[in-house]
Design an enzyme around this catalytic site. Structure first.
Site, PDB file in Angstrom:
ATOM      1  N   HIS A 149       0.809  -1.212   0.000  1.00  0.00           N
ATOM      2  CA  HIS A 149       0.000   0.000   0.000  1.00  0.00           C
ATOM      3  C   HIS A 149       0.841   1.259   0.000  1.00  0.00           C
ATOM      4  O   HIS A 149       0.338   2.338   0.282  1.00  0.00           O
ATOM      5  CB  HIS A 149      -0.949   0.002   1.200  1.00  0.00           C
ATOM      6  N   GLY A 150       2.149   1.127  -0.260  1.00  0.00           N
ATOM      7  CA  GLY A 150       2.989   2.302  -0.480  1.00  0.00           C
ATOM      8  C   GLY A 150       3.603   2.938   0.736  1.00  0.00           C
ATOM      9  O   GLY A 150       3.989   4.097   0.697  1.00  0.00           O
TER      10      GLY A 150
END
Lengths: 193, 253, 426
Positions: A149-150
């Site tokens: 999710h970064g």
């Protein structure tokens, strides 16, 4: 007969007879017995001796060059061992703590500043961040980058961008240990756990 | 009342039926005195350590003890450093490594004690087709338990005249059928005990059986200790409940 | 925190009871439920059985959290429980010896029923449900014994499943179906595990039926006569709750002796050897509580008419339990309790001795005198059930019954106070 029986019960329930002490004792003994019996059954679910025996890992740090990173398994989780370069150490120490989502000084996250030892599990939803292998994306802060999710971590493993709420844990944080659960057994070896 | 006692005795006899099984034609097993006998029995640590030495230097050439881990040795009195030293003295197969190869590394406390053979087939090949049984549970896996294993170890003698001893077999007084594939493993002074106790065959047998009984039943002391507390508690509870029962029933009787 | 004053508690109870009459139900079953005042300690074994069921389920579920039901790993997983799991040795020995204790309790409970005529009208269904529980228990215990995957586990499974091959035509097919393969193996172990986990809950349900049937007419009693009014009964609580509690502690002392000081006394050493499909143990022996059936099975060494000896043995072994279903109708006596049955009171003990003898036969290799005793004992068992019980009931003259439980108790035990009439059948 039934009257005597009924009288008997009334006396038992009235709570005003000398026999009360006996019944109180009987009740207490029964209660203690039940609890004492239940405990071993519940305790079987705690980690067993073989699990506890595997709860400790020794790592030889000598083969890890400056700038290199190693992943080891500890209690079923990956632990990132980073032999930090002077640049990485400086970048970690020069950060303004109050800007961090999870404020923590780099000095509080290491025992020797050239060795960063953290649990490689993203504090968002548990993926293993990239950055351990040469060629991996390390994110814009030179630390680690979680592809799920970064989330982006810096060279001290602290969260800088992305959805993760907390810094990468030190070994022992999940177990609510008061200090990190690793120690240097010599200059070039540690025991985790 | 008499009928009740009789009935209980009959039930007890029923449950003992297996124990009353007719014995085959066997020499009776002499009973030994063991430190772990009786409701207060414990494992004599010194004897168990000597027994481990006998196992390690003699028995482990053929017999594995796979359910024991090095860390278990702490139960018989070895310190963590001592058992780490014992462990590193063994090479343990690990892997596969990143190249896909199995490799050897020094043992760790968490490892099971490695056996002499990688598998049963190798064990049979090295022993004329016979499989030396794993020793972790041998004391519980034979009728007579510790006395039986002691009997085997000390029961080798010359076959009586007229006895048909097959080639490659050895006469043993207590082995069922009297012919055992294992040659006598113990001889006087085969090991030198660190604590100076003379290593006679009966001594070594006694010590290795103590070790093996611990190996088969390592939680015996916990069991005895807990049993004592439980029994005490139940006796008190029975007394209290009986008194309560009498008091409640008094007006009725 | 809930207010502990009586007013608040009473309000909460009323709120719940109005919607689910739980407290009302308990109050009725414990405080109001009329129980004969003269129950002896032989009546403790029902509640003891129920407690053992709970103990076995609790210890079994805990073992299930650590056990691996795979042929490669089962034996080792049990050893891990014994050595490494906290208190694993305790839970395992509790479960292992609990099986034996459960059967001892249930057999005493059953024989109590035989002696005092507890199976007779109006308790026929109660008895039948009890026999169903016994069958389920035997199935559960048999499958449970296979799970450690020792030598005896494997070979007992082989011998007993092979029995079904005696069924004409479909037998061998059924056996392959049961095994899930061509011998007892991993598929067999898996399905035995699943069923061993399932059946105790089926037993639980049947036990509840057993209790419902019991409460319809209440307990029998040592005199075997119905209670006629409040002078004959007392509420279950506190009289029998405390008596059951006391009996429980005495039982736990015996149970504890086995668990803590002789945990392997009732078992077989061979089961500490991992299962070896290539080697049969010298003596395959079931656990003690299955020995009588095993003895009957093996005692038929000759074919009967067109039935092979193997099939005949199987039929008779199962029949030894099935015959119990018919007991309420086989017994022709107008009187329930053996106390008033001068002949049956002694013949009953012949049955007990017979069953113990069958147990001895089952424990020993089938040679010489063991076979002869087994055949006589098997013959006697069926003779007792099919001939003696119906005949004795018809021929014996029962002693006069007391007029009521109350009068009998007041006059000191089972002595008479006035002419009693035998129980009339409806």
């Amino acid at each position: 007969m039934a009257d005597v029986a009924q009288q008997n019960i009334d006396q038992v329930h009235s709570g005003e007879t000398r026999r009360d002490f006996l019944f109180l004792t009987a009740g207490a003994i029964g209660g203690i017995g039940v609890v004492a019996t239940i405990w071993p059954f519940v305790d079987t679910l705690n980690p067993a001796r073989d699990t506890l025996a595997l709860s400790s890992t020794e790592v030889d740090l000598a083969p890890i060059q400056v700038g290199q990173r190693l992943t080891v398994a500890w209690r079923g989780k990956p632990v990132f061992i980073a032999h930090r370069t002077p640049e990485e150490i400086k970048a970690a120490e020069d950060v303004d703590i109050s800007q961090l989502r999870d404020p923590q000084k780099d000095a509080d996250r290491v025992q020797k500043s050239e060795w960063l030892i953290i649990v490689g599990v993203c504090t968002h939803l548990g993926c293993i961040p990239l950055g351990q292998k040469a060629g991996d994306d390390r994110g814009s802060f030179g630390g680690w980058f979680c592809p799920c999710h970064g989330s982006v971590y810096d060279t001290s493993g602290r969260i800088r961008q992305g959805p993760a709420p907390l810094n990468l844990w030190l070994p022992g944080d999940a177990e609510l240990a008061s200090k990190a659960l690793y120690k240097f057994t010599s200059d070039a070896a540690i025991t985790i756990g | 009342m008499a009928r009740r006692v009789f009935a209980t005795a009959v039930l007890g006899a029923a449950m003992l039926a297996p124990a009353l099984a007719l014995a085959a034609d066997e020499t009776p097993l002499p009973r030994q005195q063991w430190s772990f006998d009786g409701v207060f029995g414990t494992y004599d640590r010194a004897s168990a350590q000597r027994g481990f030495q006998v196992y390690k230097e003699i028995c482990s050439v053929c017999h594995p003890v796979k359910h024991l881990h090095f860390r278990d040795l702490m139960d018989i009195g070895y310190s963590e450093d001592e058992l780490k030293a014992i462990a590193t003295g063994y090479q343990v197969t690990d892997g596969p490594n990143d190249e896909g190869q199995m490799f050897q590394r020094p043992g760790r406390p968490s490892d099971p004690i490695p056996g002499p053979f990688p598998n049963d087939q190798a064990a049979r090949a090295a022993n004329n087709g016979a499989l030396p049984p794993d020793q972790s549970l041998i004391v519980k896996a034979r009728p007579g338990g510790p006395d039986y294993v002691y009997g085997i170890l000390t029961g080798y003698k010359d076959a009586p005249t007229g006895f048909n001893l097959l080639p490659g077999m050895n006469y043993n007084e207590f082995f069922p059928g009297h012919q055992i594939a294992m040659p006598p493993p113990l001889s006087d002074n085969a090991v030198t005990f660190a604590d100076g106790v003379p290593a006679t065959v009966p001594q070594m047998a006694h010590d290795v059986v103590t070790f093996l009984t611990w190996a088969a039943e390592p939680r015996l002391e916990d069991r005895h200790r807990t049993g004592f507390k439980v029994t005490l508690f139940l006796v008190v509870a029975a007394g209290v409940f009986y008194a309560a029962k009498r008091k409640i029933w008094a007006p009725i009787h | 925190m809930a207010d502990n004053r009586p007013g608040a508690t009473a309000r909460i109870i009323r709120w719940i009871d109005y919607r689910l009459p739980f407290v009302q139900f308990l109050n009725h079953e414990l405080n109001e439920y009329p129980t004969p005042r003269n129950l002896s300690y032989w009546w403790n074994y029902g509640s003891l059985s129920g407690i053992m069921l709970v103990v076995m389920i609790a210890s079994g579920v805990i073992l299930a959290t650590q056990y691996t039901p795979s042929a490669d790993l089962a034996f080792d997983s049990v050893e891990r429980i014994m050595r490494d799991v906290n208190y694993g040795w305790l839970v395992r020995y509790v479960h292992m010896n609990g099986g034996s204790m459960f059967f001892a309790i249930v057999y005493i409970h059953l024989f109590r029923g035989l002696y005092y005529g507890s199976y007779k009208n109006p308790r026929e269904l109660l008895w039948i449900i009890g026999v169903i529980i016994l069958l389920l228990l035997i199935a559960t215990a048999f499958m449970g014994y296979v799970l450690p995957w020792g030598q005896m586990s494997y070979w007992a499974a082989t011998v007993i499943t092979n029995l079904f091959s005696a069924i004409p035509l479909v037998g061998p097919g059924i056996v392959t179906f049961l095994w899930g393969g061509f011998t007892v193996g991993d598929p067999t172990l898996h399905r035995f595990y699943a069923l061993h986990y399932l059946l105790p809950f089926v037993i639980l349900a049947v036990v509840l039926l057993h209790l419902v049937a019991l409460h319809r007419h209440g307990s029998n009693n040592p005199l075997g006569i119905d209670h006629k009014g409040p002078q004959d009964t007392i509420p279950f609580h506190p009289y029998y709750t405390i008596k059951d509690l006391f009996g429980l502690t005495v039982f736990l002392l015996i149970y504890g002796f086995f668990v803590f000081y002789a945990p392997n006394f009732l078992g077989e050493p061979d089961n500490y050897i991992p299962a070896n499909p290539m080697q049969t143990p010298n003596h395959i022996v079931p656990e003690w509580y299955l020995l009588p059936y095993y003895a009957i099975l093996r005692s038929i060494t000759f074919p009967i008419l067109f039935v092979s000896s193997k099939l005949a043995g199987v039929i008779l072994a199962f029949s030894s339990i099935f015959i119990l279903f018919f007991l309420p109708w086989l017994d022709t006596s107008p009187v329930r309790s053996a106390r008033f049955r001068p002949i049956y009171k002694w013949v009953f003990w012949l049955l007990v001795i017979d069953v113990v003898a069958l147990g001895w036969v089952g424990a020993n290799p089938p040679q010489g005198i063991v076979v002869t005793v087994g055949q006589i004992a098997t013959f006697y068992y069926f003779f007792h059930m099919l001939i003696l019980i119906p005949l004795i009931g018809k021929l014996e003259r029962p002693r006069p019954l007391p007029s009521s439980i109350g009068t009998a108790v007041l006059s000191g035990g089972a002595r008479l106070s006035g002419a009693g009439t035998p129980l009339a059948k409806p």
